[in-house]
Design an enzyme around this catalytic site. Structure first.
Site, PDB file in Angstrom:
ATOM      1  N   THR A  43     -28.304 -24.394  -7.001  1.00  0.00           N
ATOM      2  CA  THR A  43     -27.800 -22.567  -7.125  1.00  0.00           C
ATOM      3  C   THR A  43     -28.707 -22.184  -8.599  1.00  0.00           C
ATOM      4  O   THR A  43     -29.549 -21.413  -8.489  1.00  0.00           O
ATOM      5  CB  THR A  43     -26.292 -22.720  -8.107  1.00  0.00           C
ATOM      6  OG1 THR A  43     -25.244 -23.144  -6.605  1.00  0.00           O
ATOM      7  CG2 THR A  43     -25.872 -21.404  -8.323  1.00  0.00           C
ATOM      8  N   CYS A  44     -28.561 -23.101  -9.435  1.00  0.00           N
ATOM      9  CA  CYS A  44     -30.141 -22.779 -11.036  1.00  0.00           C
ATOM     10  C   CYS A  44     -30.898 -22.557 -10.295  1.00  0.00           C
ATOM     11  O   CYS A  44     -31.546 -21.602 -10.362  1.00  0.00           O
ATOM     12  CB  CYS A  44     -30.079 -24.281 -11.579  1.00  0.00           C
ATOM     13  SG  CYS A  44     -30.780 -23.531 -12.847  1.00  0.00           S
ATOM     14  N   HIS A 447     -41.249 -16.187 -41.876  1.00  0.00           N
ATOM     15  CA  HIS A 447     -40.442 -14.634 -42.227  1.00  0.00           C
ATOM     16  C   HIS A 447     -42.492 -13.665 -40.975  1.00  0.00           C
ATOM     17  O   HIS A 447     -43.608 -14.495 -41.358  1.00  0.00           O
ATOM     18  CB  HIS A 447     -40.625 -14.081 -43.301  1.00  0.00           C
ATOM     19  CG  HIS A 447     -41.038 -12.119 -43.323  1.00  0.00           C
ATOM     20  ND1 HIS A 447     -40.189 -10.990 -42.615  1.00  0.00           N
ATOM     21  CD2 HIS A 447     -41.827 -11.650 -44.214  1.00  0.00           C
ATOM     22  CE1 HIS A 447     -40.624 -10.172 -43.402  1.00  0.00           C
ATOM     23  NE2 HIS A 447     -41.442  -9.907 -43.641  1.00  0.00           N
TER      24      HIS A 447
HETATM   25  C1  LIG Z   1     -26.761 -15.169  -9.816  1.00  0.00           C
HETATM   26  C2  LIG Z   1     -27.056 -16.852 -10.964  1.00  0.00           C
HETATM   27  C3  LIG Z   1     -27.339 -17.205 -11.656  1.00  0.00           C
HETATM   28  C4  LIG Z   1     -26.443 -17.803 -13.347  1.00  0.00           C
HETATM   29  N1  LIG Z   1     -27.971 -18.524 -15.270  1.00  0.00           N
HETATM   30  C5  LIG Z   1     -27.937 -19.479 -15.085  1.00  0.00           C
HETATM   31  C6  LIG Z   1     -27.819 -19.251 -16.607  1.00  0.00           C
HETATM   32  O1  LIG Z   1     -28.758 -18.267 -16.517  1.00  0.00           O
HETATM   33  N2  LIG Z   1     -28.105 -20.599 -17.404  1.00  0.00           N
HETATM   34  C7  LIG Z   1     -27.290 -21.603 -17.131  1.00  0.00           C
HETATM   35  O2  LIG Z   1     -26.982 -22.530 -17.028  1.00  0.00           O
HETATM   36  N3  LIG Z   1     -26.451 -21.357 -15.716  1.00  0.00           N
HETATM   37  C8  LIG Z   1     -27.053 -20.499 -14.483  1.00  0.00           C
HETATM   38  N4  LIG Z   1     -25.954 -19.760 -13.794  1.00  0.00           N
HETATM   39  C9  LIG Z   1     -25.514 -21.336 -13.008  1.00  0.00           C
HETATM   40  C10 LIG Z   1     -25.496 -22.926 -13.075  1.00  0.00           C
HETATM   41  O3  LIG Z   1     -26.884 -22.296 -11.373  1.00  0.00           O
HETATM   42  C11 LIG Z   1     -24.126 -23.677 -12.236  1.00  0.00           C
HETATM   43  O4  LIG Z   1     -24.110 -23.879 -13.559  1.00  0.00           O
HETATM   44  C12 LIG Z   1     -25.639 -24.586 -12.045  1.00  0.00           C
HETATM   45  O5  LIG Z   1     -26.059 -24.659 -11.448  1.00  0.00           O
HETATM   46  C13 LIG Z   1     -24.090 -26.389 -11.132  1.00  0.00           C
HETATM   47  O6  LIG Z   1     -24.762 -26.869 -10.819  1.00  0.00           O
HETATM   48  P1  LIG Z   1     -23.818 -28.136 -10.100  1.00  0.00           P
HETATM   49  O7  LIG Z   1     -24.962 -29.002  -9.998  1.00  0.00           O
HETATM   50  O8  LIG Z   1     -22.892 -28.243 -10.597  1.00  0.00           O
HETATM   51  O9  LIG Z   1     -23.656 -27.249  -8.968  1.00  0.00           O
HETATM   52  P2  LIG Z   1     -25.138 -26.074  -7.976  1.00  0.00           P
HETATM   53  O10 LIG Z   1     -26.019 -26.012  -8.260  1.00  0.00           O
HETATM   54  O11 LIG Z   1     -24.670 -25.518  -6.947  1.00  0.00           O
HETATM   55  O12 LIG Z   1     -25.466 -27.946  -6.675  1.00  0.00           O
HETATM   56  C14 LIG Z   1     -25.150 -28.376  -6.122  1.00  0.00           C
HETATM   57  C15 LIG Z   1     -25.438 -28.834  -4.742  1.00  0.00           C
HETATM   58  O13 LIG Z   1     -24.672 -29.758  -3.868  1.00  0.00           O
HETATM   59  C16 LIG Z   1     -25.342 -29.555  -2.472  1.00  0.00           C
HETATM   60  N5  LIG Z   1     -24.707 -29.549  -1.360  1.00  0.00           N
HETATM   61  C17 LIG Z   1     -22.833 -29.152  -1.535  1.00  0.00           C
HETATM   62  N6  LIG Z   1     -22.015 -29.661  -0.794  1.00  0.00           N
HETATM   63  C18 LIG Z   1     -22.991 -30.524  -0.052  1.00  0.00           C
HETATM   64  C19 LIG Z   1     -22.724 -31.413   0.954  1.00  0.00           C
HETATM   65  N7  LIG Z   1     -21.955 -31.589   1.594  1.00  0.00           N
HETATM   66  N8  LIG Z   1     -23.586 -32.360   1.384  1.00  0.00           N
HETATM   67  C20 LIG Z   1     -24.372 -32.650   0.035  1.00  0.00           C
HETATM   68  N9  LIG Z   1     -24.818 -30.934  -0.435  1.00  0.00           N
HETATM   69  C21 LIG Z   1     -23.959 -30.692  -0.820  1.00  0.00           C
HETATM   70  C22 LIG Z   1     -25.453 -27.692  -2.721  1.00  0.00           C
HETATM   71  O14 LIG Z   1     -26.652 -27.366  -1.648  1.00  0.00           O
HETATM   72  C23 LIG Z   1     -26.432 -28.267  -4.355  1.00  0.00           C
HETATM   73  O15 LIG Z   1     -27.438 -28.303  -4.057  1.00  0.00           O
HETATM   74  C24 LIG Z   1     -26.262 -19.392 -12.598  1.00  0.00           C
HETATM   75  C25 LIG Z   1     -25.471 -19.313 -11.627  1.00  0.00           C
HETATM   76  C26 LIG Z   1     -25.378 -17.850 -10.770  1.00  0.00           C
HETATM   77  C27 LIG Z   1     -24.973 -18.012  -9.122  1.00  0.00           C
END
Ligand SMILES: Cc1cc2nc3c(=O)[nH]c(=O)nc-3n(C[C@H](O)[C@H](O)[C@H](O)COP(=O)(O)OP(=O)(O)OC[C@H]3O[C@@H](n4cnc5c(N)ncnc54)[C@H](O)[C@@H]3O)c2cc1C
Length: 470
Positions: A43-44, A447
């Site tokens: 997502t990030c 500054h």
């Molecule tokens: C619009 C928006 C703006 C954001 N801006 C910021 C920011 O500026 N700063 C910040 O710190 N955070 C921000 N975030 C939040 C940040 O993107 C998330 O906190 C972060 O991506 C979470 O990481 P994660 O690894 O938990 O999940 P994710 O990044 O969601 O990754 C999960 C991964 O698992 C994969 N997956 C899921 N199910 C399966 C499966 N069954 N088999 C194989 N793969 C699978 C998905 O395809 C995905 O790639 C933002 C989020 C959004 C929506």
């Protein structure tokens, strides 16, 4: 591509949490399989932090060119060419994506592309192949969610994923949800020329931020022509000839071309075999303890997917990184400590930016902590005046233990203004290293920089204000 096999660690999900875990585990010499159904970076990189910040940068450029006459520079703002903005945004994403793929490859991490499913406490099936691990890390992240009865159609009623693909600037937008994502899109679209109204159920924008920060943001947003309805629950949406009509619980009706639903993100856990294999779930989130351990000894979970009882778990990329690293280090035999979630810096990258670390005044009151606080206005800071930004630095510290004594530890720093996000790194050191205002007051800030607002607020708390009048 690997064809099944045994690994030290199998990680399901290649977003911030999953890939950080993979990178750190590889440093311990672990054999790691990283399973991703879409693009590594999650997502990030593809639908969150990076593409939104590219849009916000384009928005800043638009505002700078529109307002350049204020600085004696003549330019003509001719408009936003959205396909070109998207191609700039995509260029940034692609470059970072390539870099990430080569970093993962350089650490000899096996990338497995496909839809994975947990099939036992030590195995994940993908495309008919089975990958077993001494340990499995669940990192499937989150996805946009909606409200009961509110269907996202991707055209008029859209999620943040859809918004990032929009190849035009809508003439008007209603944004449901005044949290970080809603506020950032409001800021972008306003700079791009749209009429924007945010609908938020809580009494302030950014409900998780200190009330003082929200007040400043609201004042500046009002001045920027961004409308908002606070304490206003959503009731229903109807299609009109030109877009949508939203009815609020207050009875008020609003119309716009597009409705962005930004009411939070739900976990990606359904149908993935988690519960069948003993992992407990709360509202779809995987339950873990403060060391990211599930109830199953061979399974950990990290990132947006997790629920830690008694902790308001922030859905942030850097939290995912930290949890991925924590799990890798635990599995690597290091003595790890739980993350202090109050000490995680948070930034909303709107104009103005809102950044904070530590606790708010309301949280201090809830926890019965006696505090002293200072609000240092950006109007007293040379660099902020040069930039033409308004805002403030609020610092909260433990009240002195004896009358007339020095305040104790700094417990919270809350900043509002252009570019203040970059300052929160210093604030995080102050809060997380238990510094007191008097310690910070002794440090010299260069500054003219905006970093002086941190020094000035602490000087004031330590009883030696410089450019400050109470
Ligand atoms: C619009 C928006 C703006 C954001 N801006 C910021 C920011 O500026 N700063 C910040 O710190 N955070 C921000 N975030 C939040 C940040 O993107 C998330 O906190 C972060 O991506 C979470 O990481 P994660 O690894 O938990 O999940 P994710 O990044 O969601 O990754 C999960 C991964 O698992 C994969 N997956 C899921 N199910 C399966 C499966 N069954 N088999 C194989 N793969 C699978 C998905 O395809 C995905 O790639 C933002 C989020 C959004 C929506």
């Amino acid at each position: 591509m690997a064809e099944g096999g045994h690994y030290d660690i199998v990680i399901l999900g290649g977003g911030s949490g999953g890939y950080a875990c993979a990178l750190r585990a590889a440093e311990f010499g672990k054999r790691v399989a990283l399973i991703e159904k879409d693009k590594v970076g999650g997502t990030c990189l593809h639908r969150g932090c990076i593409p939104t910040k590219a849009l916000l940068h384009a928005a800043e450029v638009a505002d700078s060119s529109r307002e350049s006459a204020k600085f004696g520079v003549r330019t003509a703002f001719e408009g936003i060419e959205m396909p070109a903005v998207l191609s700039y945004q995509q260029g940034v994403v692609e470059r970072l994506w390539k870099g990430l793929q080569s970093t993962l490859a350089s650490r000899k991490i096996d990338m497995i592309y496909g839809d994975g499913r947990l099939t036992s406490p030590t195995s994940v099936a993908v495309n008919g192949a089975v990958y077993t691990g001494d340990h499995v890390v669940l990192a499937t992240g989150s996805e946009p969610r909606s409200l009961p009865g509110l269907t996202l159609d991707g055209v008029r009623v859209i999620s943040s994923d859809d918004a990032l693909r929009l190849d035009r600037v809508p003439s008007s937008v209603i944004i449901l949800g005044g949290g970080v994502i809603g506020v950032e899109f409001a800021s972008v679209w306003r700079s791009f020329g749209a009429d924007v109204t945010i609908v938020e159920m809580a009494p302030q924008l950014l409900p998780l931020e200190d009330e003082a920060s929200a007040k400043v943001l609201q004042r500046v947003f009002r001045r920027r022509g961004i409308g908002f309805e606070l304490g206003a629950p959503f009731q229903s949406v109807n299609y009109t000839d030109s877009g949508v009509q939203v009815t609020l619980g207050t009875g008020k009706q609003l119309e716009a071309e597009v409705l962005l639903v930004a009411v939070g993100r739900g976990p990606v856990s359904a149908g993935l075999g988690y519960e069948e294999n003993g992992v407990t779930i709360t509202r779809g989130f995987v339950d873990v303890d403060p060391l990211c351990r599930t109830k199953v000894p061979t399974i950990s979970a990290v990132g947006d997917l997790i629920n830690i009882p008694e902790i308001a778990h922030p859905q942030l990329a850097h939290v995912g990184f930290a949890e991925g690293i924590l799990v890798a280090e635990r599995l690597g035999g290091l003595d790890v400590r739980p993350i202090d979630y109050d000490g995680v810096p948070r930034i909303t990258y709107s104009d103005p930016e809102v950044a904070s670390v530590g606790i708010s005044s309301a949280q201090a009151a809830e926890r019965g902590i006696n505090v002293v606080e200072v609000n240092y206005p950006l109007g007293g800071n040379g660099k902020s005046v040069i930039l033409g930004t308004q805002g403030q630095a609020k610092v909260i510290a433990e009240a002195p233990s004896v009358p007339g004594g020095q305040p104790g530890r700094v417990l919270g720093v809350h900043l509002v203004g252009s570019r203040v996000g970059e300052l929160i790194a210093e604030a995080q050191l102050i809060v997380n290293w238990d510094a007191e205002p008097d310690d910070v007051a002794a440090l010299i800030h260069p500054h003219p920089t905006q970093s002086e607002i941190i020094g000035e607020a602490n000087l004031a708390l330590a009883g030696k204000p410089l450019h400050f009048h109470a």
